[in-house]
Design a protein around this motif. Sequence first.
Motif, short mmCIF file in Angstrom:
data_model
loop_
_atom_site.label_atom_id
_atom_site.label_comp_id
_atom_site.label_asym_id
_atom_site.label_seq_id
_atom_site.Cartn_x
_atom_site.Cartn_y
_atom_site.Cartn_z
N ARG A 102 10.46 2.25 0.60
CA ARG A 102 9.00 2.24 0.62
C ARG A 102 8.43 2.53 -0.76
O ARG A 102 8.91 3.43 -1.46
CB ARG A 102 8.46 3.28 1.60
CG ARG A 102 8.93 3.10 3.04
CD ARG A 102 8.27 4.12 3.95
NE ARG A 102 8.72 3.97 5.32
CZ ARG A 102 9.77 4.59 5.84
NH1 ARG A 102 10.45 5.44 5.09
NH2 ARG A 102 10.12 4.39 7.09
N GLY A 103 7.41 1.79 -1.12
CA GLY A 103 6.68 2.06 -2.34
C GLY A 103 5.89 3.35 -2.22
O GLY A 103 5.68 3.88 -1.11
N GLU A 104 5.41 3.85 -3.35
CA GLU A 104 4.73 5.14 -3.37
C GLU A 104 3.52 5.20 -2.45
O GLU A 104 3.26 6.22 -1.81
CB GLU A 104 4.28 5.46 -4.81
CG GLU A 104 5.41 5.85 -5.74
CD GLU A 104 4.88 6.20 -7.11
OE1 GLU A 104 5.01 7.38 -7.51
OE2 GLU A 104 4.32 5.30 -7.78
N SER A 105 2.77 4.12 -2.37
CA SER A 105 1.51 4.15 -1.63
C SER A 105 1.64 3.64 -0.19
O SER A 105 0.65 3.63 0.56
CB SER A 105 0.45 3.31 -2.36
OG SER A 105 0.88 1.95 -2.46
N PHE A 106 2.85 3.25 0.22
CA PHE A 106 3.00 2.66 1.55
C PHE A 106 2.90 3.73 2.63
O PHE A 106 3.52 4.79 2.55
CB PHE A 106 4.34 1.95 1.69
CG PHE A 106 4.52 1.29 3.03
CD1 PHE A 106 3.97 0.04 3.29
CD2 PHE A 106 5.22 1.92 4.05
CE1 PHE A 106 4.12 -0.56 4.52
CE2 PHE A 106 5.38 1.32 5.29
CZ PHE A 106 4.83 0.07 5.53
N GLN A 107 2.11 3.46 3.65
CA GLN A 107 2.00 4.34 4.80
C GLN A 107 2.40 3.55 6.05
O GLN A 107 1.79 2.52 6.35
CB GLN A 107 0.58 4.88 4.95
CG GLN A 107 0.17 5.83 3.84
CD GLN A 107 -1.16 6.50 4.11
OE1 GLN A 107 -1.92 6.08 4.98
NE2 GLN A 107 -1.46 7.54 3.37
N ARG A 108 3.40 4.07 6.76
CA ARG A 108 3.90 3.37 7.93
C ARG A 108 2.86 3.35 9.05
O ARG A 108 2.18 4.34 9.31
CB ARG A 108 5.17 4.04 8.44
CG ARG A 108 5.87 3.28 9.56
CD ARG A 108 7.24 3.87 9.84
NE ARG A 108 7.16 5.25 10.25
CZ ARG A 108 8.19 6.12 10.22
NH1 ARG A 108 9.35 5.72 9.74
NH2 ARG A 108 8.05 7.35 10.62
N LEU A 109 2.73 2.21 9.68
CA LEU A 109 1.85 2.05 10.82
C LEU A 109 2.22 3.05 11.91
O LEU A 109 3.40 3.32 12.15
CB LEU A 109 1.98 0.62 11.37
CG LEU A 109 1.23 0.28 12.66
CD1 LEU A 109 -0.26 0.22 12.39
CD2 LEU A 109 1.74 -1.05 13.22
N ARG A 110 1.22 3.60 12.56
CA ARG A 110 1.46 4.48 13.69
C ARG A 110 0.59 4.03 14.85
O ARG A 110 -0.63 4.03 14.75
CB ARG A 110 1.15 5.93 13.33
CG ARG A 110 1.48 6.89 14.47
CD ARG A 110 1.53 8.32 13.98
NE ARG A 110 1.79 9.24 15.09
CZ ARG A 110 0.90 10.09 15.57
NH1 ARG A 110 -0.30 10.18 15.04
NH2 ARG A 110 1.21 10.89 16.57
N THR A 111 1.24 3.61 15.92
CA THR A 111 0.53 3.17 17.12
C THR A 111 0.75 4.20 18.22
O THR A 111 1.39 5.22 18.02
CB THR A 111 1.04 1.80 17.58
OG1 THR A 111 2.35 1.97 18.16
CG2 THR A 111 1.13 0.82 16.43
N ALA A 112 0.23 3.88 19.40
CA ALA A 112 0.48 4.74 20.55
C ALA A 112 1.56 4.16 21.45
O ALA A 112 1.75 4.63 22.57
CB ALA A 112 -0.81 4.94 21.34
N GLY A 113 2.28 3.14 20.97
CA GLY A 113 3.37 2.56 21.76
C GLY A 113 4.52 3.54 21.92
O GLY A 113 4.83 4.30 21.00
#
Length: 254
Positions: A102-113
């Motif tokens: 992951r790059g420095e600014s990447f934020q992983r998606l977070r769902t309610a699944g």
Amino acid sequence: MDESANKPADALSAIEMLVDGAIARGHSRPDYERAGRKGIPEVILATNKATEQIVDLVDGFVSTVGRAIISDIPAARAGEVAGRFPDSSMEYHELARMAVIRGESFQRLRTAGRVGIITAGTSDLPMAQQAAVMATEMGCQVKIVSDVGVAGIHRLVEPLSQLLDADVDVLIVAAGMDGALPSVVAGLVHLPVIGLPTSNGYGLGGKGRAALLSMLQTCSPGLVVVNIDNGVGAGASAALIANRVATTDRRNIS
């Protein structure tokens, strides 16, 4: 004029736009838009690729979308690749043989699944872990229960109840040998069940063949099956289902 007559041309134009937007990197044409288009990120399969090819693909994904997912890569090779990206972070999953850079600014998606994963034996954990990595990278919460196969079916009751109490949206059940556990689970629950045959077994039915055929011949409605050792595919399909359910339910994320 009937507007439907234009649909094939419109569809072809859409495909041509995707082709025009593809950026060739050597022999590869990475699909940077796949996650946005399908909800499933592209995975770099390391098998039969030279290290420089992997590095080039990772560079493209990290610089374009912020993240690269690599499958079937041993720890030492993953470390070598990650070393070429000092400003990025790597998460390595040993059992799954998968790496996420992951790059420095990447934020992983977070769902309610919510995805539940069950294995018949501990030998099935590598493929289950593959599925977990994919579902997690697609934003889902994942719970894994292992070693509850039909040789001691009483072991299944409490863990399965816990997964149902956790309100999972879909179950992945990984099994080798006779591949019976997914059919058992599918006959007990009100959820979609994805059978994941693994290449554990002996003799004529070994390498997952018996497990695959058993799952395909299931008499339990609600069970669908991916190919042998296709943990990535199982995780992607499960996450699509879970994320769709979460969107429909409009769950709140704490």
